[in-house]
Motif scaffolding. Structure first.
Motif, PDB file in Angstrom:
ATOM      1  N   LEU A  19     -11.074  -6.019  13.422  1.00  0.00           N
ATOM      2  CA  LEU A  19     -11.873  -4.831  13.338  1.00  0.00           C
ATOM      3  C   LEU A  19     -12.505  -4.662  11.697  1.00  0.00           C
ATOM      4  N   SER A  20     -11.625  -5.254  10.902  1.00  0.00           N
ATOM      5  CA  SER A  20     -11.845  -4.937   9.411  1.00  0.00           C
ATOM      6  C   SER A  20     -13.014  -6.011   8.926  1.00  0.00           C
ATOM      7  N   THR A  21     -13.312  -7.066  10.058  1.00  0.00           N
ATOM      8  CA  THR A  21     -14.854  -7.955   9.633  1.00  0.00           C
ATOM      9  C   THR A  21     -15.744  -7.080  10.026  1.00  0.00           C
ATOM     10  N   HIS A  22     -15.861  -5.987  10.806  1.00  0.00           N
ATOM     11  CA  HIS A  22     -17.051  -5.071  10.935  1.00  0.00           C
ATOM     12  C   HIS A  22     -17.058  -3.913  10.472  1.00  0.00           C
ATOM     13  N   LEU A  23     -15.930  -3.275  10.197  1.00  0.00           N
ATOM     14  CA  LEU A  23     -16.135  -1.769   9.734  1.00  0.00           C
ATOM     15  C   LEU A  23     -14.970  -2.091   8.531  1.00  0.00           C
ATOM     16  N   GLU A  24     -15.179  -1.043   7.460  1.00  0.00           N
ATOM     17  CA  GLU A  24     -14.096  -0.992   6.672  1.00  0.00           C
ATOM     18  C   GLU A  24     -13.126  -0.211   6.976  1.00  0.00           C
ATOM     19  N   VAL A  25     -11.766  -0.801   7.114  1.00  0.00           N
ATOM     20  CA  VAL A  25     -10.570   0.146   7.820  1.00  0.00           C
ATOM     21  C   VAL A  25      -9.740   0.643   6.840  1.00  0.00           C
ATOM     22  N   LEU A  30      -4.727   6.019   6.600  1.00  0.00           N
ATOM     23  CA  LEU A  30      -4.099   7.196   5.767  1.00  0.00           C
ATOM     24  C   LEU A  30      -2.597   7.465   6.528  1.00  0.00           C
ATOM     25  N   THR A  31      -1.760   7.800   5.488  1.00  0.00           N
ATOM     26  CA  THR A  31      -0.244   8.160   5.907  1.00  0.00           C
ATOM     27  C   THR A  31       0.529   9.049   4.893  1.00  0.00           C
ATOM     28  N   ALA A  32       1.428   9.850   5.279  1.00  0.00           N
ATOM     29  CA  ALA A  32       2.376  10.506   4.084  1.00  0.00           C
ATOM     30  C   ALA A  32       3.466   9.494   4.048  1.00  0.00           C
ATOM     31  N   GLY A  33       3.835   8.560   4.619  1.00  0.00           N
ATOM     32  CA  GLY A  33       4.783   7.523   4.621  1.00  0.00           C
ATOM     33  C   GLY A  33       6.133   8.237   5.078  1.00  0.00           C
ATOM     34  N   THR A  34       5.783   8.979   5.866  1.00  0.00           N
ATOM     35  CA  THR A  34       7.082   9.779   6.609  1.00  0.00           C
ATOM     36  C   THR A  34       8.104   8.843   6.966  1.00  0.00           C
ATOM     37  N   HIS A  35       7.843   7.710   7.642  1.00  0.00           N
ATOM     38  CA  HIS A  35       8.667   6.639   8.264  1.00  0.00           C
ATOM     39  C   HIS A  35       9.111   5.383   7.531  1.00  0.00           C
ATOM     40  N   GLY A  36       8.489   5.532   6.027  1.00  0.00           N
ATOM     41  CA  GLY A  36       8.461   4.356   5.367  1.00  0.00           C
ATOM     42  C   GLY A  36       7.678   3.162   6.093  1.00  0.00           C
ATOM     43  N   GLY A  37       7.872   1.879   5.551  1.00  0.00           N
ATOM     44  CA  GLY A  37       7.410   0.750   5.995  1.00  0.00           C
ATOM     45  C   GLY A  37       6.022   0.369   5.567  1.00  0.00           C
ATOM     46  N   VAL A  38       5.559   1.206   4.635  1.00  0.00           N
ATOM     47  CA  VAL A  38       3.903   1.081   4.263  1.00  0.00           C
ATOM     48  C   VAL A  38       3.776  -0.292   3.712  1.00  0.00           C
ATOM     49  N   ASP A  39       4.659  -0.878   2.974  1.00  0.00           N
ATOM     50  CA  ASP A  39       4.408  -2.170   2.332  1.00  0.00           C
ATOM     51  C   ASP A  39       4.392  -3.038   3.667  1.00  0.00           C
ATOM     52  N   VAL A  40       5.094  -2.989   4.533  1.00  0.00           N
ATOM     53  CA  VAL A  40       5.331  -4.208   5.788  1.00  0.00           C
ATOM     54  C   VAL A  40       4.026  -4.117   6.353  1.00  0.00           C
ATOM     55  N   ILE A  41       3.630  -2.704   6.537  1.00  0.00           N
ATOM     56  CA  ILE A  41       2.201  -2.685   7.196  1.00  0.00           C
ATOM     57  C   ILE A  41       1.176  -3.087   6.771  1.00  0.00           C
ATOM     58  N   ALA A  42       1.028  -2.872   5.392  1.00  0.00           N
ATOM     59  CA  ALA A  42       0.182  -3.649   4.335  1.00  0.00           C
ATOM     60  C   ALA A  42       0.231  -5.259   4.347  1.00  0.00           C
ATOM     61  N   GLY A  43       1.382  -5.848   4.514  1.00  0.00           N
ATOM     62  CA  GLY A  43       1.746  -7.016   4.766  1.00  0.00           C
ATOM     63  C   GLY A  43       0.993  -7.681   5.545  1.00  0.00           C
ATOM     64  N   ILE A  44       1.495  -7.233   6.857  1.00  0.00           N
ATOM     65  CA  ILE A  44       1.030  -7.796   8.237  1.00  0.00           C
ATOM     66  C   ILE A  44      -0.394  -7.362   8.663  1.00  0.00           C
ATOM     67  N   GLY A  78      -3.027  -6.613   6.135  1.00  0.00           N
ATOM     68  CA  GLY A  78      -3.954  -6.825   5.105  1.00  0.00           C
ATOM     69  C   GLY A  78      -4.768  -5.695   4.633  1.00  0.00           C
ATOM     70  N   ILE A  79      -4.219  -4.580   5.171  1.00  0.00           N
ATOM     71  CA  ILE A  79      -4.867  -3.147   4.888  1.00  0.00           C
ATOM     72  C   ILE A  79      -3.847  -2.313   4.258  1.00  0.00           C
ATOM     73  N   THR A  80      -3.965  -2.108   2.758  1.00  0.00           N
ATOM     74  CA  THR A  80      -3.041  -1.200   2.301  1.00  0.00           C
ATOM     75  C   THR A  80      -3.269   0.283   2.736  1.00  0.00           C
ATOM     76  N   PRO A  81      -2.233   0.773   3.478  1.00  0.00           N
ATOM     77  CA  PRO A  81      -2.409   2.175   3.847  1.00  0.00           C
ATOM     78  C   PRO A  81      -2.250   3.295   2.521  1.00  0.00           C
ATOM     79  N   VAL A  82      -3.252   4.161   2.627  1.00  0.00           N
ATOM     80  CA  VAL A  82      -3.476   5.119   1.460  1.00  0.00           C
ATOM     81  C   VAL A  82      -2.508   6.122   1.672  1.00  0.00           C
ATOM     82  N   MET A  83      -1.787   6.565   0.527  1.00  0.00           N
ATOM     83  CA  MET A  83      -0.820   7.934   0.691  1.00  0.00           C
ATOM     84  C   MET A  83      -1.514   9.031   0.518  1.00  0.00           C
ATOM     85  N   ILE A  84      -1.292   9.955   1.673  1.00  0.00           N
ATOM     86  CA  ILE A  84      -2.137  11.381   1.664  1.00  0.00           C
ATOM     87  C   ILE A  84      -1.052  12.316   2.144  1.00  0.00           C
TER      88      ILE A  84
END
Length: 169
Positions: free
Chosen positions: A43-49, A52-66, A68-74
């Motif tokens: 999808l990120s090859t067609h739209l800017e993906v 957004l997350t408050a990081g409630t459950h953690g794992g943000v770095d893992v999600i970014a790693g798999i 390629g999209i770094t979640p934005v902390m909101i």
């Protein structure tokens, strides 16, 4: 990057960004599947993906790693709204109480009804309402909608007075 999508009742519209809520929309307890990660990469090859997350459950770095999209902390719904308003031609995808702000601010809002349900105000604000009716979840329906570039199985809303649209997959 831009994608034109033809949605019955809305027509052809061009979008540049898709903003996802993370937990409850893409993730369950802070985890996403490998299949979803691949879909987001495509999808990120067609739209800017944006994720957004408050990081409630953690794992943000893992999600970014798999993905390629770094979640934005909101932290708040108002923060999500400000984030969406600074973009143009935006699709927002969410289902929670704090998502109502970004759904209202987006050019196209998609509310997903998954395992945890959907906040009533989010369901009222949607342009498209996607109900979880198959294994694979509502994100898969969003993915198919965007890549088919037309709304499959379009139905009048389950609440006709809202004059909105629902997709059941």
């Amino acid at each position: 990057m831009a994608m034109t999508i033809n949605i019955p009742g809305i027509g052809k519209q061009t979008y540049e960004h898709v903003v996802f809520d993370l937990n409850g929309t893409l993730a369950t307890d802070g985890h996403i599947s490998e299949t979803l990660a691949i879909a987001l990469q495509e999808l990120s090859t067609h739209l800017e993906v944006h994720i957004l997350t408050a990081g409630t459950h953690g794992g943000v770095d893992v999600i970014a790693g798999i993905t390629g999209i770094t979640p934005v902390m909101i932290q708040t719904g108002e923060d999500k709204e400000r984030y969406v308003r600074r973009l143009s031609h935006v699709i927002a995808v969410g289902n929670g109480a704090v998502d109502t702000f970004m759904l209202n601010a987006a050019d196209l809002s998609i509310c997903v009804l998954g395992e945890e349900g959907a906040y009533t105000s989010s369901a009222i604000l949607y342009n498209i309402f996607i109900m979880l009716s198959v294994k694979g979840g509502p994100w898969w329906t969003v993915y198919l909608l965007l890549f088919n570039q037309t709304a499959p199985y379009y139905l009048k809303s389950i609440t006709p007075c809202l004059r909105k649209h629902a997709i059941v997959w």
